[in-house]
Scaffold this motif. Structure first.
Motif, PDB file in Angstrom:
ATOM      1  N   THR A  10      15.674  85.857  63.512  1.00 41.77           N
ATOM      2  CA  THR A  10      16.198  86.803  64.755  1.00 41.77           C
ATOM      3  C   THR A  10      17.519  86.954  64.203  1.00 41.77           C
ATOM      4  N   ALA A  11      18.086  88.067  65.130  1.00 39.15           N
ATOM      5  CA  ALA A  11      19.288  88.509  64.607  1.00 39.15           C
ATOM      6  C   ALA A  11      20.398  87.502  64.933  1.00 39.15           C
ATOM      7  N   ALA A  12      20.351  86.487  66.021  1.00 38.72           N
ATOM      8  CA  ALA A  12      21.154  85.394  66.159  1.00 38.72           C
ATOM      9  C   ALA A  12      20.884  84.452  64.937  1.00 38.72           C
ATOM     10  N   GLU A  13      19.798  84.121  64.551  1.00 35.59           N
ATOM     11  CA  GLU A  13      19.512  83.166  63.306  1.00 35.59           C
ATOM     12  C   GLU A  13      20.414  83.753  62.246  1.00 35.59           C
ATOM     13  N   THR A  14      19.987  84.927  61.985  1.00 36.16           N
ATOM     14  CA  THR A  14      20.454  85.566  60.761  1.00 36.16           C
ATOM     15  C   THR A  14      22.125  85.687  60.793  1.00 36.16           C
ATOM     16  N   ALA A  15      22.770  86.016  61.848  1.00 36.50           N
ATOM     17  CA  ALA A  15      24.204  85.858  62.138  1.00 36.50           C
ATOM     18  C   ALA A  15      24.732  84.279  62.086  1.00 36.50           C
ATOM     19  N   LEU A  16      24.008  83.464  62.391  1.00 37.33           N
ATOM     20  CA  LEU A  16      24.380  82.051  61.886  1.00 37.33           C
ATOM     21  C   LEU A  16      24.384  81.708  60.793  1.00 37.33           C
ATOM     22  N   ILE A  17      23.323  82.068  59.734  1.00 37.46           N
ATOM     23  CA  ILE A  17      23.224  81.877  58.466  1.00 37.46           C
ATOM     24  C   ILE A  17      24.368  82.613  57.774  1.00 37.46           C
ATOM     25  N   GLU A  18      24.641  83.845  58.085  1.00 34.12           N
ATOM     26  CA  GLU A  18      25.608  84.696  57.578  1.00 34.12           C
ATOM     27  C   GLU A  18      27.123  83.879  57.694  1.00 34.12           C
ATOM     28  N   ALA A  19      27.216  83.663  59.027  1.00 37.51           N
ATOM     29  CA  ALA A  19      28.537  82.792  59.205  1.00 37.51           C
ATOM     30  C   ALA A  19      28.692  81.895  58.513  1.00 37.51           C
ATOM     31  N   PHE A  20      27.650  81.113  58.133  1.00 38.63           N
ATOM     32  CA  PHE A  20      27.871  79.894  57.334  1.00 38.63           C
ATOM     33  C   PHE A  20      28.241  80.225  55.814  1.00 38.63           C
ATOM     34  N   ASN A  21      27.408  81.305  55.236  1.00 37.91           N
ATOM     35  CA  ASN A  21      27.834  81.877  54.049  1.00 37.91           C
ATOM     36  C   ASN A  21      29.121  82.094  53.765  1.00 37.91           C
TER      37      ASN A  21
END
Lengths: 424, 275
Positions: A10-21
């Motif tokens: 989902t958009a939220a999951e993608t955003a979390l992963i991007e934030a981590f990267n």
């Protein structure tokens, strides 16, 4: 269902992963901590946020409910606030950052990020299991908080208030607190917001309660109307320890409050009291997993909910009594006042009892305001709105009054009436 | 006074009627009322007039509509008025909710006072008194003034003030509940007091205390409507008028001797005559 649908992020999951990267190299931690963070994020990537198919998240489909993830919280733009009760000792975590110079009389206080840097935090950083999405998110992203040691036999005259102050953006905090034996203390864990910007907060408190310690721990969540709060408290309750745990939710849009309690010492006693004041379009979930692991322990749980507007609430209460935890005495109750036709509250009590000489019970009620009560009060000249507010207040104030400490009771009643004035 | 005498002299019988009208605190005209939920008609064309200073007793057998009348007077929303009117000091109160009626001075002492957990009696009394004062444009009571009033009134009714710290009516005995009702009445100083079966469940000592409390409130500008099944209470609260309610109507009115008649002969005689 086909595999592609379930594995799509989902958009939220993608955003979390991007934030981590984006934060690689920035998140504090030695090798062990970093390796653990990577693994936790990897687990998150693989499993995604939990859906209703995950039993523990059945009533709070995080994958669907968490729509957006704000950027990392900005710099601390705020100061510690007035404490709930006048004489309290205050430790503030602002926008996810501790004050490195903070001290409290007689207590060992240090910044949690130092434990991440030296790696001593690695041992407690892992998630509690494959369904522990809160622990996973927090373990991946946590930057700071306080580590507090309360020495044996310390008697704290004034409450210790730990403020988590948010002003929009992501903040991931931790609070390990070790209470030695024979301590008497009151701790207020308070989460609040000072702006209207949406915040995403994950927080884990990790407390051990020493032998014979008498502890009152109050979680007061008063975040903003657009905030997400993913909270968890892990508790290890030692022999003859007495813990009164109060959980009050009076804010937030998407709230999950997990209580993971292990009663590991004989003669220990837990009193859990919860108040959920829910309004607007909010979704609030209190999930407790309580393990009575040894003989001769007791617990009572009373959760009171008031639900207005289109708000949804959840209480899941699981009590596990281990095979040798004979003479366990556990009682759980969940009472809900539904104040609108669109309000909803789901209750799931679960008892898993493996010992044969125990007393365990649970009960749940759902009602609206009693028309007879309302009529009687109006017949004495109290206008309808005022009478309703008094009746709702009475429903939850009963719980607060159990605290007995007059200043604390008054302050919390103030929080409740202020919330009711806004929402009723 | 002299002017009034002059006018009286001039207008004769008309004036007398006007004077009467002026004193009428409660006038119920051809009242029809039913249970909102199922439409059952309970009050069927009831007429009743009570003057300021008057104590009126309403008597009647079970199911005659006595309690319904008290609920309708107080504005309980479970009942609908379908016809007729209730005038209080010359104005219709049908559009007012229970709180507005209470603020205007109408008080119902309940047959079964409601237990309200979590609301301390003392807090309830203070809010009720101050809300009524606010509605009338009066200043709120200061805490010492409030406490003094409660202590005085409670003392007269032999109510222990410790009891008032408990949640409203919760765990009160039957007698304590009835005394607490009269305490509320004394503190709220209503103009029209409606007592619904206040004697039920009271032993003779408690009955005397309650009756003394009511009698202490008798005054020329206050009316009391005593609803009761038995004549017993009327030995202690002596009525000026007695009205017999049957099938939702007043079928006979008289003075206090009517109550004794009922006690001696039962309701059957009067009902028979009326039917």
């Amino acid at each position: 269902m086909n595999m592609q649908t379930t594995s799509r992020l989902t958009a939220a999951e993608t955003a979390l992963i991007e934030a981590f990267n984006q934060q690689i190299g920035e998140l504090p931690g030695n090798g062990a901590v970093t390796a653990l963070r990577d693994r936790l994020l990897d687990d998150l990537k693989k499993a995604g946020l939990p859906t209703r198919r995950v039993e523990a998240w059945h009533y709070t489909d995080l994958k669907n409910l968490l729509r957006t993830v704000p950027p990392q919280a900005g710099d601390a733009g705020s100061e510690a606030l007035e404490p709930l009760v006048a004489d309290a000792t205050v430790l503030a975590v602002i926008q996810g950052h501790s004050n490195q110079k903070a001290t409290a009389d007689g207590l060992g206080v240090s910044a949690y990020f130092e434990r991440l840097l030296d790696g001593s935090a690695a041992g407690g950083l892992d998630a509690l299991g494959s369904d522990d999405a809160v622990g996973r998110i927090n373990g991946s992203f946590v930057r700071d908080g306080y580590v507090i040691d309360v020495p044996a036999d310390a008697e704290l005259e004034n409450p210790l208030e730990i403020q988590f102050i948010h002003a929009g953006g992501q903040a991931h905090t931790r609070l390990p607190v070790a209470f030695g034996a024979g301590v008497k203390a009151t701790v207020i864990e308070r989460h609040l917001t000072v702006t209207s910007d949406a915040a995403l907060v994950s927080h884990v408190s990790d407390i051990t309660v020493g032998e014979g310690t008498e502890l009152t721990w109050i979680i007061l969540q008063q975040q903003g109307a657009d905030d997400t709060h993913l909270g968890q408290i892990r508790i290890d309750l030692g022999a003859d320890a007495k813990l009164r745990l109060f959980v009050i939710n009076a804010g937030g849009r998407l709230v999950r409050q997990e209580l993971n309690i292990k009663v590991t010492g004989e003669g220990a006693d837990l009193t859990l009291r919860g108040i959920n004041l829910l309004g607007g379009d909010s979704h609030t979930d209190v999930t407790m997993v309580l393990g009575h692991d040894v003989p001769n322990t007791g617990s009572t749980e009373v959760i009171r909910n008031v639900v207005f507007d289109r708000a949804k609430g959840v209480f899941q209460g699981m009590i596990r009594v281990a095979p040798d935890a004979q003479k366990t005495d556990a009682k759980m109750a969940c009472n809900t006042l539904l104040m609108s036709d669109d309000a909803e509250f789901s209750v799931k009590p679960e008892l898993e009892i493996f010992a044969d000489d125990v007393q365990c019970g649970h009960g749940a009620t759902v009602t609206d305001i009693d028309a007879n009560h309302l009529y009687y009060m109006m017949a004495r000249g109290i206008p309808e709105n005022k009478a309703r507010a008094m009746l709702v207040n009475a429903f939850v104030a009963e719980i607060v009054e159990e605290l007995e400490d007059e200043a604390l009771v008054e302050a919390l009643e103030g929080v409740i009436s202020a919330w009711l004035e806004k929402h009723a | 006074m002299t002017i009034e005498t002059d006018e009286h002299g001039q207008s004769g019988g008309t004036w007398t009627r006007l004077m009467d009208r002026k004193n009428e605190m409660l006038e119920i005209r051809n009242l029809h009322a039913r249970i909102a939920e199922d439409g059952t008609e309970i009050i069927r064309g009831l007429n009743l007039t009570v003057k300021a200073g008057e104590v009126a007793a309403i008597m009647g057998p079970n199911g005659s509509g006595k309690s319904t009348l008290s609920y309708v007077l107080s504005g309980r929303s479970d009942y609908e008025v379908t016809e007729g009117d209730i005038l209080y000091n010359g104005e219709s109160i049908l559009e007012l909710d229970p709180a507005e009626r209470a603020a205007k001075g109408i008080f119902l002492a309940f047959q079964y006072p409601v237990e309200i957990p979590g609301v301390a009696t003392m807090q309830f009394l203070k809010v009720a008194m101050n809300e009524q004062r606010k509605a009338r444009g009066e200043d709120e009571l200061t805490t010492p003034d409030f406490m003094r009033r409660v202590k005085d009134a409670a003392g007269k009714l032999q109510i222990n003030t410790e009891m008032l710290k408990r949640p409203l009516n919760v765990g009160f005995s039957g007698g304590e509940k009835k005394r607490a009702e009269i305490l509320q009445m004394a503190l709220l100083e209503p103009k029209l007091c409606v007592l619904d079966e206040t004697d039920s469940g009271l032993d003779i000592d408690a009955l005397k205390i309650v009756a003394d409390g009511v009698n202490a409130l008798r005054s020329p500008d206050r009316a009391v409507v005593v609803i009761t099944h038995y004549q017993r209470l009327l030995d202690y609260i002596v009525p000026d008028t007695v009205h017999v309610l049957y099938k939702g109507q007043v079928i006979k009115s008289g003075d206090k001797t009517l109550a004794h008649e009922l006690e001696a002969n039962g309701y059957a005689d009067i009902i028979g005559t009326a039917a």
